[in-house]
Design a protein around this motif. Structure first.
Motif, PDB file in Angstrom:
ATOM      1  N   TYR A   1      47.631  32.109  31.918  1.00  0.00           N
ATOM      2  CA  TYR A   1      47.771  33.091  32.992  1.00  0.00           C
ATOM      3  C   TYR A   1      46.909  34.304  32.688  1.00  0.00           C
TER       4      TYR A   1
ATOM      5  N   LYS B   1      43.685  35.542  34.788  1.00  0.00           N
ATOM      6  CA  LYS B   1      43.803  36.839  35.447  1.00  0.00           C
ATOM      7  C   LYS B   1      42.644  37.738  35.025  1.00  0.00           C
TER       8      LYS B   1
ATOM      9  N   PRO C   1      47.156  44.706  30.092  1.00  0.00           N
ATOM     10  CA  PRO C   1      48.297  44.430  29.210  1.00  0.00           C
ATOM     11  C   PRO C   1      48.472  42.940  28.967  1.00  0.00           C
ATOM     12  N   ASP C   2      48.306  42.135  30.000  1.00  0.00           N
ATOM     13  CA  ASP C   2      48.463  40.691  29.816  1.00  0.00           C
ATOM     14  C   ASP C   2      47.413  40.140  28.879  1.00  0.00           C
TER      15      ASP C   2
ATOM     16  N   TYR D   1      39.894  38.861  37.877  1.00  0.00           N
ATOM     17  CA  TYR D   1      39.805  40.304  38.090  1.00  0.00           C
ATOM     18  C   TYR D   1      38.364  40.784  37.902  1.00  0.00           C
TER      19      TYR D   1
ATOM     20  N   TYR E   1      48.764  49.729  26.951  1.00  0.00           N
ATOM     21  CA  TYR E   1      48.920  50.771  27.968  1.00  0.00           C
ATOM     22  C   TYR E   1      48.331  52.097  27.510  1.00  0.00           C
TER      23      TYR E   1
ATOM     24  N   TYR F   1      50.097  57.994  33.804  1.00  0.00           N
ATOM     25  CA  TYR F   1      50.776  56.729  34.088  1.00  0.00           C
ATOM     26  C   TYR F   1      50.739  55.819  32.869  1.00  0.00           C
TER      27      TYR F   1
ATOM     28  N   PHE G   1      43.252  53.058  36.599  1.00  0.00           N
ATOM     29  CA  PHE G   1      44.414  52.884  37.457  1.00  0.00           C
ATOM     30  C   PHE G   1      43.943  52.821  38.902  1.00  0.00           C
ATOM     31  N   PRO G   2      44.400  51.991  39.766  1.00  0.00           N
ATOM     32  CA  PRO G   2      45.447  50.976  39.609  1.00  0.00           C
ATOM     33  C   PRO G   2      44.883  49.557  39.388  1.00  0.00           C
TER      34      PRO G   2
ATOM     35  N   HIS H   1      44.364  48.136  36.524  1.00  0.00           N
ATOM     36  CA  HIS H   1      44.500  47.914  35.094  1.00  0.00           C
ATOM     37  C   HIS H   1      45.419  46.760  34.711  1.00  0.00           C
ATOM     38  N   THR H   2      46.049  46.090  35.695  1.00  0.00           N
ATOM     39  CA  THR H   2      47.157  45.203  35.302  1.00  0.00           C
ATOM     40  C   THR H   2      46.708  43.938  34.573  1.00  0.00           C
TER      41      THR H   2
END
Lengths: 507, 645
Positions: free
Chosen positions: A162, A166, A240-241, A170, A312, A295, A233-234, A236-237
Motif C-alpha cells: 500500500y 501510494k 508517514p506511510d 502520488y 510527521y 499541523y 500540507f495537505p 503529505h499523507t
C-alpha cells in the motif's frame, strides 16, 4: 582525472558500480556489501574533489558539460552545478555510504538487489541535482522513483505494498503535471527563440516573458509536482506511510535527500523560471507552509509509533524550508538551503536511531519502551543529541536554519506580514514538545517491560554511522560559515533573477 | 586579563568535555569533583582579574569587546562569537562564577555516592559555560545561545533523577515542563530579535543600543520589541504567566536548585531587561507592564509560600517572589537596583537552598517541614548560616537583603507610585513571615521526627560554602548603601553602573522630588512591619501552633486555594494542554489526515477503479460483440455524414 568532466565521473560511478554489482554472485554477500560501500565512498571522494574545483565566489553554473543528445529537439546532456546543488550533492554522497553501512546485518533479504537499488538511487539523485536540461532532469526525476518504489515495496514492513504504491502514484501524479509544463515551456521557447529547447539556462530567459496567466498555470504545474515531493500540507499523507513501511535505509534516504528534491526544484525551477508567478503565489504558499509547520508538529505530538512521529516532524521541518524559499530574502533562502541539509542530518540520525532500537526489539511503539537510559546510556545520549538538533537548539545545526528562515521571513517584503513568522515560530515550541515527550517516555523512568532487559548498547558499526553525522550537526551549528558561503552567491543570483522581473511588485 | 575573558567560558567547557566524555571511566569522585570545581574556580579567578583590570580603567574605557570568530554571516547579518566586558557583565560574571564555584564544591559532598556523580558535574560545568555565554555575549544571538543552553542544562539537571517520582507525576515530566514553558518564552525572545534586526539592521548590542538612543524610531516599534523580549524574560525568570515551571524544577538535586533555580539562571531575564534598558526605557507602556507583572508575581508567589510544607517549595515560591521584586525595580526604571537585588539574592537564596540541602541530607531526604523541628541542636552551622540568610531575605537592617530590597521599595514609590510601594511592602512582610515560619518549624520547637532519624551536621566540604555565603549575605549589601546614609554619590554600586544605565535613565527622567523624611518614614514602616512579622511567625510556629491551625481552618477556602497554588496548573492543563492534545489526535490526525485527505486520495483511486469496471465491460473478448459495436459505429458515422452533406 580530468576536471572538465568531473560531474560525469561522479554520476557514472554509482551507475557503473551498480552494473558491475550484477556480475557478482548473489551468495557473496560480504563482497557485495563491501563493494557497495567502496562505490559510494568513491562517489563521496569524487564529490569532494568536485567541491575543491568549485569556485564559491562565482554564482553561475560551473563544471558544465554539454553534449547534444537528441538533435531535433535540442535536448542535451547538459550538466553543471551551482552552490546549492554542490551542497546537496555533498549531502547525498555523504549519507549514502553511512546508510549502506547501517544496513549491514539489518537487511538480510536479497542483499545484492538491495545494494543495486541503493546505488541506482544514488545515481538518480545526483542526476537530479546536476541536470541543466529539463528533459534530462525529468528522466532522473522519474528514474529515482523506481529504486525507492522497490526499496519500500520489497524490504518494507507489513503494509509495504500500500505504502509503495501510494508513494508512487502520488509522486507520479505530480510528475505528469510537470511533464506537461516542461513541454509547454519548450514549445513556448520555440515561438520566441525559433527553436525547441529544454535548456534550462535559455528557458530562464523565456519563462519570465510568458504571458502571466499561462505563467501561473506553468508555475502551478511545477509547484504541485515539487510540493508533493516536499511534501507540503495537505499533500503529505504519502509520507508517514512510506516512512513507516520503508526499511531504515529507505527512510534515511527518503528524508535525507529525496524530500529535498522538492524544495530544490522550487529554488531551481519555480523561482527563476516564473518569477512573477512566484511572487504572486508566495503568500498563499507560505500559508500552507505555516499550516504544515504547526499541523505536522501537532500530529507528530500524538503519534504512538516513533517512526511515524519522526515522519510527521518532517512535514513541519520542510514547512520551514518552503516558508524560507517563498519569503525570498537572502537570509530566508540561505536558511532554507541550510535547513535542507540540517533536516537530512537530524532526521536522518533520528531514523537511524529508531531503526537501531527496532532491530533489537522489533517494536517502534513508544509505549513499549521506558527507562532505557539505564540499559543503553550511549544510545540515550545519541538520541538526545539528535533530538536537540531537530528541536533547533542553538549551537547545533537546526537552529541556524530555523533562525535564518524566520529572521528572513519576518522582514520579507514579498510576504510583508508578521503573522507568517509568528505562527511559524510557534513551531519551535511544539518541536520541543513532541520530541522531548517521546524522549521522556522512551528513555526516562524505570524499565517496566521485561522484554527490554537484554537490550544491548550501541555497537561499533552504529558508532561509525552516527559519529560523522553528529560531528556535522555541531559543525553547522558552531561554524555554519563553511556551508553558508558555498550557497551565498548562488542564492543571491536566483533572488536577483526574481527581483529583475518583479521589481515593480517588490516595491 | 580582559582580553582573555573567553577563558572564563572555555574552562567550564573543558570541564564538561572531560567529565562528560571520560567521567564514567574516571569513576573516582574526588578527581571528578576537583575537575568540575576547578574549572569554575579558574573561571572565577579570571573574572576577578578582569574585574580588577576594569576597575583600574578610566570610566569611559570600561567597555571592551573581545572577538573570537564569525558565527553567522548572511546578507546584512553579521554575528560573531564576541564577548562584551563591561560594568554589567562583569558583575554578573562574578556572581555566576563565584557562587557557582561554591556550589560546585558543596556538591562534592552533597552528591557523594550518587551513581551519576560524573554526569552531575558534567552538566553543572555545561551550565556555567552556557550561562557565561548568556552574560558575556556581545549580541542578542550569543545571548540566546546561552539562554537556550542554560535551559537545556536546567532540563537535564531537573531530570537528573530520571527514574524517580515527583509529587503527582515524575521527575522527567517536571523537567520537560520546565523546558517547554521556557520555550514559550523563547518564542517571544525570537520575535523580539527579528523585530530588532528589522528595525536596527543588527543584533549587536552596542550598535542596536546606540541606534535606539539616537535614531528616530516610533514608540510602537519599541513597545513591540520590549514586549517580545519581556515575554522571553517571563519564561526564563518565572514570572506570571510562565512561572509554573519553577516550583516543579525543585525535582532536581538541591545544589541545582541553589545554582540554577535561585542564584543564576532565573535572573537571566532580569539581566536581559537591564542589558536592553534603553529599549525598555523607550517603551513606557511596557515598562509599566514589567513593573505590574513583577509586583503581582512577587505578591502572589509570596502568598503561596505562606502555606507550602515542602522546604524546597517554600524557597521556590520565595524565589519567584523575589524575582518579581527585580522586575518591579526594572519596570520603574531602577535597573541598577534590580541587578543589586540579583546579587544579594544570589547570596542569600543560594545559602537558603544549600542550607535546605544540608537539612534534607541530615533528615534522610525528608523535605516536609512538618516533620522537622529543633534541628538547631544537631546542625549548628547549618542553623546559624540559614538564619542569617533568612534575616537577609526578610530585610533586617544591616544585612544584604535590606539594602537591595529597600532600594527597590523606595524606587517603587519615588519612580512609581504609592500603590506599588504598599503592595511591595506588604509582600516584604509576608516574606518575613513565611521565612520565619520555615525557620521556626525547622530549627526551633519540638522534634517531630521519629527516633530512627539521627540528624547530623554536614561535612566541611558542605558547611564551608555555607559559611562563605553567610558572610556574603551579611556584607554583600554594603556596596550599595543608600545615599540617604552615605551622602550624595555615596552609593558605590550605583556609581559603578551609572555609565550603563545613564541613557535609559535620561529617557525616563521623572521630575518631582521626594524628601529624605519620606524615604526614612517608608523605610521605617517596612522594617518595623517585617520585624514584627518575624517575631509573630516565631511565636506562632514555635509556641502557639494552634493559632496557625485555627486560622487555616477558619479560612479553609483561601487556605486550600493557596495550598493548591491558585489552581493555575490545573487551569493550564484543562484549558490549553488537554484541548491541544485532543484536537491534534481526534481532529487533525484521525480525521483530517486519515479520513479527509487520504479519503480523497484513496477515493480518487477507487473512483478510477469503478469507472474502469464499467468501461471494462466493453472489452468482453467476444468477437461478435465487437462486430456489433463496429456496425453500430459505422451506421452512426454514415448517418451523420448523410445529414451533413
Amino acid at each position: 582525472m580530468e576536471n572538465g568532466s568531473i560531474l560525469t565521473y561522479l554520476l557514472i560511478t554509482p551507475i557503473l558500480g551498480s552494473l558491475i554489482l550484477l556480475f557478482i554472485r548473489k551468495e557473496q554477500e560480504n563482497l557485495i556489501q563491501w563493494f557497495g560501500l567502496a562505490v559510494s565512498l568513491a562517489a563521496f571522494i569524487i564529490s569532494l574533489v568536485m567541491f575543491t574545483n568549485f569556485d564559491q565566489s562565482n554564482g553561475s553554473f560551473q563544471l558544465v558539460e554539454k553534449y547534444l543528445w537528441i538533435d531535433g529537439l535540442n535536448v542535451s546532456y547538459h550538466i553543471g552545478v551551482d552552490g546549492i546543488s554542490v551542497l546537496l550533492i555533498l549531502l547525498t554522497t555523504f549519507l549514502t555510504p553511512l546508510t549502506l553501512i547501517s544496513t549491514w546485518g539489518t537487511i538480510k533479504k536479497n542483499i545484492k538487489l538491495f545494494t543495486f537499488f541503493m546505488l541506482f538511487l544514488e545515481a538518480g539523485m545526483l542526476g537530479v541535482f546536476i541536470s541543466l536540461d529539463l528533459f534530462l532532469f525529468y528522466i532522473f526525476w522519474e528514474a529515482m522513483l523506481i529504486p525507492m518504489y522497490f526499496i519500500i515495496g520489497v524490504w518494507g514492513g507489513e503494509n509495504r505494498i500500500y505504502a509503495s504504491i501510494k508513494f508512487f502514484i502520488y509522486t507520479m501524479f505530480g510528475s505528469l503535471l510537470m511533464l506537461v509544463a516542461i513541454i509547454w515551456l519548450a514549445v513556448d521557447a520555440s515561438s520566441q527563440l525559433g527553436y525547441f529547447t529544454t535548456n534550462l539556462l535559455e528557458l530562464y530567459k523565456v519563462g519570465p516573458t510568458i504571458a502571466r496567466d499561462i505563467q501561473n498555470y506553468l508555475f502551478l504545474a511545477f509547484f504541485f509536482s515539487f510540493a508533493i515531493k516536499v511534501p507540503l500540507f495537505p499533500l503529505h499523507t504519502w509520507l508517514p506511510d512510506a516512512h513507516v513501511q520503508a526499511p531504515t535505509a529507505g527512510s534515511v534516504i527518503l528524508a535525507g535527500v529525496l524530500l529535498k528534491m522538492g524544495t530544490y526544484g522550487l529554488i531551481r525551477f519555480n523561482l527563476p523560471l516564473f518569477p512573477q508567478a512566484s511572487v504572486e503565489f508566495a503568500p498563499y504558499i507560505s500559508v500552507f507552509a505555516v499550516i504544515g509547520i504547526i499541523y505536522g508538529a501537532l500530529v507528530a505530538m500524538v503519534q504512538t509509533d516513533m517512526k511515524k512521529l519522526v515522519a510527521y516532524s518532517s512535514v513541519a521541518h520542510l514547512g520551514f524550508v518552503v516558508l524560507g524559499i517563498f519569503a525570498m530574502t537572502v537570509e530566508s533562502v540561505q536558511g532554507a538551503v541550510i535547513q535542507m541539509i540540517n533536516h537530512g542530518l537530524s532526521t536522518g540520525a533520528l531514523f537511524l536511531l529508531v531503526g537501531m532500537i527496532y532491530e533489537r526489539t522489533h517494536s517502534r511503539e513508544i509505549s513499549f519502551y521506558g527507562g532505557i537510559a539505564k540499559l543503553v546510556p550511549v544510545y540515550a545520549t545519541f538520541l538526545m543529541i539528535a533530538s536537540l538538533s531537530s528541536i533547533g537548539l542553538p549551537g547545533m545545526n537546526g537552529f541556524i536554519g530555523e533562525f535564518l528562515i524566520l529572521l528572513g521571513s519576518f522582514k520579507s517584503q514579498v510576504l510583508d506580514n508578521w503573522w507568517f513568522t509568528i505562527f511559524a515560530a510557534s513551531g519551535v515550541i511544539f518541536a520541543a514538545v513532541y520530541l522531548l515527550w517521546m524522549y521522556q517516555r522512551v528513555v526516562f523512568g524505570n524499565v517496566t517491560n521485561p522484554k527490554l532487559e537484554n537490550l544491548s548498547d550501541m555497537n561499533g558499526k552504529e558508532w561509525l554511522v552516527l559519529v560523522p553525522i553528529i560531528l556535522l550537526i555541531f559543525w553547522i551549528g558552531i561554524y555554519p560559515t563553511t556551508f553558508l558561503d558555498i550557497t551565498e552567491t548562488s542564492t543571491i543570483n536566483i533572488l536577483e533573477q526574481v527581483q529583475n522581473f518583479t521589481i515593480k511588485l517588490l516595491n | 586579563m580582559i582580553d582573555y575573558i573567553y577563558l572564563t567560558i572555555l574552562f567550564p567547557l573543558a570541564g564538561f568535555l572531560i567529565n562528560g566524555l571520560f567521567g564514567s571511566k574516571i569513576k573516582n569522585e574526588k578527581i571528578i569533583g576537583i575537575i568540575g570545581s576547578s574549572a569554575v574556580g579558574l573561571s572565577f579567578l579570571f573574572t576577578i582579574l578582569s574585574f580588577i583590570q576594569l576597575l583600574n580603567l578610566p570610566i569611559d574605557e570600561r567597555t571592551r569587546v573581545v572577538e573570537l570568530f564569525t558565527w553567522l554571516n548572511v546578507a546584512g547579518l553579521n554575528i560573531k562569537f564576541a564577548y562584551l566586558v563591561d560594568q554589567l557583565s562583569i558583575v554578573m560574571s562574578l556572581i555566576v562564577t563565584g557562587v557557582g564555584f561554591l556550589i560546585h564544591v558543596y556538591s562534592i559532598g552533597y552528591m557523594h555516592g550518587d551513581k551519576g556523580f560524573w554526569r552531575f558535574f558534567a552538566y553543572l560545568n555545561l551550565f556555567i559555560f552556557a550561562m557565561m555565554n548568556l552574560i558575556l555575549g556581545d549580541n542578542f544571538l550569543v545571548l540566546f545561545l546561552g539562554w537556550e543552553g542554560v535551559g537545556l542544562c536546567s532540563y537535564l539537571l531537573i531530570g537528573f533523577y530520571y527514574d524517580r517520582k515527583f509529587e503527582k507525576g515524575t521527575v522527567p515530566e517536571a523537567a520537560k515542563k520546565a523546558f517547554i514553558v521556557n520555550r514559550i518564552g523563547d518564542f517571544g525572545f525570537l520575535l523580539g530579535m527579528f523585530l530588532i534586526y528589522q528595525t536596527f539592521d543588527s543584533l549587536n548590542f552596542l550598535e542596536v543600543f546606540s541606534k535606539a538612543e539616537y535614531f528616530p524610531i516610533s514608540e510602537t516599534t519599541f513597545s513591540f520589541i520590549a514586549l517580545f523580549l519581556f515575554i522571553g524574560a517571563t519564561g526564563k525568570s518565572a514570572q506570571i504567566p510562565l512561572y509554573v515551571w519553577l516550583p516543579d524544577a525543585m525535582a532536581g538535586p538541591t545544589p541545582v536548585s541553589a545554582l540554577i533555580h535561585a542564584a543564576t539562571m532565573v535572573t537571566a531575564g532580569v539581566y536581559m531587561v537591564a542589558r536592553a534598558s534603553i529599549i525598555f526605557a523607550s517603551a513606557p507602556a511596557i515598562m509599566t507592564l514589567v513593573a505590574v507583572i513583577g509586583l503581582l508575581t512577587a505578591f502572589f508567589a509570596a502568598t503561596i509560600g505562606l502555606v507550602q510544607t515542602d522546604i524546597k517549595k517554600v524557597l521556590a515560591y520565595s524565589t519567584v517572589s523575589q524575582l518579581g521584586y527585580m522586575f518591579l525595580a526594572a519596570g520603574v526604571g531602577a535597573f541598577g537596583a534590580a541587578i543589586f537585588h540579583v546579587m544579594t539574592h544570589a547570596f542569600f537564596k543560594a545559602l537558603l537552598f544549600l542550607g535546605a540541602g544540608s537539612v534534607i541530607h541530615a533528615m534522610h531526604e525528608q523535605q516536609d517541614i512538618r516533620n522537622y523541628g529543633n534541628l538547631k541542636k544537631y546542625m549548628p552551622v547549618t542553623y546559624l548560616t540559614f538564619i542569617i540568610a533568612a534575616f537577609a531575605i526578610a530585610g533586617v537592617p544591616g544585612l544584604s537583603g535590606f539594602f537591595s530590597k529597600d532600594e527597590i521599595l523606595w524606587y517603587s514609590y519615588s519612580k512609581g507610585n504609592l500603590t506599588f510601594w504598599i503592595i511591595g511592602a506588604l509582600t516584604a512582610v509576608i516574606t518575613a513571615f513565611y521565612m520565619f515560619r520555615l525557620v521556626s518549624l525547622t530549627f526551633f520547637g519540638k522534634e517531630r521526627f521519629g527516633k530512627d532519624v539521627h540528624p547530623h551536621e554536614s561535612p566541611k566540604v558542605m558547611t564551608i560554602p555555607l559559611i562563605v555565603l553567610a558572610f556574603l549575605s551579611i556584607v554583600g549589601g554594603y556596596v550599595g548603601i543608600p545615599e540617604i546614609f552615605s551622602g550624595e554619590g555615596g552609593n558605590a554600586l550605583k556609581n559603578w553602573f551609572k555609565p550603563i544605565f545613564a541613557p535609559a535613565e535620561a529617557k525616563l527622567r521623572t521630575f518631582g522630588s521626594h524628601s529624605h523624611f519620606e524615604e526614612l518614614l517608608l523605610m521605617g514602616i517596612s522594617v518595623a512591619a517585617a520585624l514584627s512579622a518575624i517575631y509573630f511567625a516565631y511565636v506562632v510556629y514555635t509556641r502557639k501552633k494552634e493559632i496557625a491551625d485555627k486560622t487555616a481552618s477558619s479560612v479553609k477556602g483561601l487556605y486550600n486555594t493557596l495550598l493548591n497554588k491558585y489552581y493555575v496548573d490545573e487551569i493550564y492543563e484543562s484549558s490549553v494542554i488537554k484541548p491541544i492534545l485532543i484536537i491534534s489526535e481526534k481532529v487533525l490526525w484521525k480525521v483530517t489526515d486519515n479520513k479527509l485527505i487520504d479519503g480523497i486520495v484513496n477515493g480518487s483511486a477507487k473512483l478510477i477503479y469503478y469507472i474502469s469496471i464499467i468501461i471494462r465491460k466493453m472489452q468482453t473478448g467476444v468477437a461478435q460483440f465487437y462486430a456489433l459495436i463496429m456496425m453500430i459505429g459505422i451506421s452512426v458515422a454514415l448517418f451523420w455524414l448523410i445529414l451533413t452533406l
